[in-house]
Design an enzyme around this catalytic site. Sequence first.
Site, PDB file in Angstrom:
ATOM      1  N   ALA A   1       0.824  -1.206   0.000  1.00  0.00           N
ATOM      2  CA  ALA A   1       0.000   0.000   0.000  1.00  0.00           C
ATOM      3  C   ALA A   1       0.856   1.254   0.000  1.00  0.00           C
ATOM      4  O   ALA A   1       0.470   2.283  -0.576  1.00  0.00           O
ATOM      5  CB  ALA A   1      -0.925   0.002   1.212  1.00  0.00           C
TER       6      ALA A   1
ATOM      7  N   LYS B   1      -4.938   9.781  -5.084  1.00  0.00           N
ATOM      8  CA  LYS B   1      -5.460   8.506  -4.597  1.00  0.00           C
ATOM      9  C   LYS B   1      -6.002   7.625  -5.729  1.00  0.00           C
ATOM     10  O   LYS B   1      -5.872   6.397  -5.683  1.00  0.00           O
ATOM     11  CB  LYS B   1      -6.517   8.739  -3.517  1.00  0.00           C
ATOM     12  CG  LYS B   1      -5.982   9.495  -2.306  1.00  0.00           C
ATOM     13  CD  LYS B   1      -4.624   8.958  -1.836  1.00  0.00           C
ATOM     14  CE  LYS B   1      -4.022   9.774  -0.725  1.00  0.00           C
ATOM     15  NZ  LYS B   1      -2.564   9.595  -0.605  1.00  0.00           N
TER      16      LYS B   1
ATOM     17  N   HIS C   1      -3.022   6.192  -7.288  1.00  0.00           N
ATOM     18  CA  HIS C   1      -2.467   5.215  -6.349  1.00  0.00           C
ATOM     19  C   HIS C   1      -3.165   3.862  -6.519  1.00  0.00           C
ATOM     20  O   HIS C   1      -2.506   2.812  -6.597  1.00  0.00           O
ATOM     21  CB  HIS C   1      -2.657   5.753  -4.929  1.00  0.00           C
ATOM     22  CG  HIS C   1      -1.899   5.023  -3.879  1.00  0.00           C
ATOM     23  ND1 HIS C   1      -1.126   5.663  -2.946  1.00  0.00           N
ATOM     24  CD2 HIS C   1      -1.793   3.711  -3.580  1.00  0.00           C
ATOM     25  CE1 HIS C   1      -0.584   4.777  -2.133  1.00  0.00           C
ATOM     26  NE2 HIS C   1      -0.982   3.577  -2.499  1.00  0.00           N
TER      27      HIS C   1
END
Length: 275
Positions: A54, A62, A65
Amino acid sequence: MNTPSTHAPLPPHSLQAVIFDWAGTLVDFGSLAPTQIFVESFASFGIHISLAQARGPMGLSKRDHIRTLLEEPAIRAQWQERFGALPGASDIDALYERFMPMQIEKVGAYSKPIPGAIDTLAWLRAQGLKIGSCSGYPRQVLDVLLPLAAQAGIVPDHVVAGDELAAGGRPGPYMALANVLALKVGDVRACVKVDDTTPGIEEGRNAGMWCVGLTLSGNEVGLTEDELGRLAPAEVAERRQVAERRLRDAGAHFVIDSVAELPGVMHEIARLHGG
């Protein structure tokens, strides 16, 4: 170690602004809030990812990500085994929609300022510098985090969220340069970018700024203050060394343990910038 208030003032008209990241830099020692929520949001789809996985793309927006995590071979294999197909754009959207309310709910629990951050910001302002900031957090998350951080004493002059620029986020220079525009900074070379992630350092370099990486307080070490305090000095040194190497490889001009040490580095940057 000197505290910010005991440092001599910077040379006048040397540097103009400092642009900070948020989690792992100004608040949330260890950058825990986003990491844990990625693990939990993937788990809600039956996909196991480790904290180390992670953390890998930390610093990106995000959504980016999540996309990057889904490109990792081991995670893609899990996804294909569970759902019978490789992850696609709709899966990124679904994970992001699951992630967002979880992050909004939890971010307040990770809003505590990193030790030294408040004093460092006060010292920078006393030098006449402007304070910008940017984050991989979306605006909805920052809308929760910023008031809590302000109550604790963390109030930058400008904030750019990871999802609000059409040009995109890190490692591109766009959020850093948006701060330059908003703060009316006359020379990007007189700006300092402070970040605990490799995409954040690359962002600053791509914007033409001095870059300072943070090791012990941030994502590259990824431990709480208590966890860090329980390690033997040799192990702390080893983790610091690994983090420093990654940040320098990303382009950091200087690497320090946390934002508390920034004033000393600012003097060196001012000297080099003036030279």
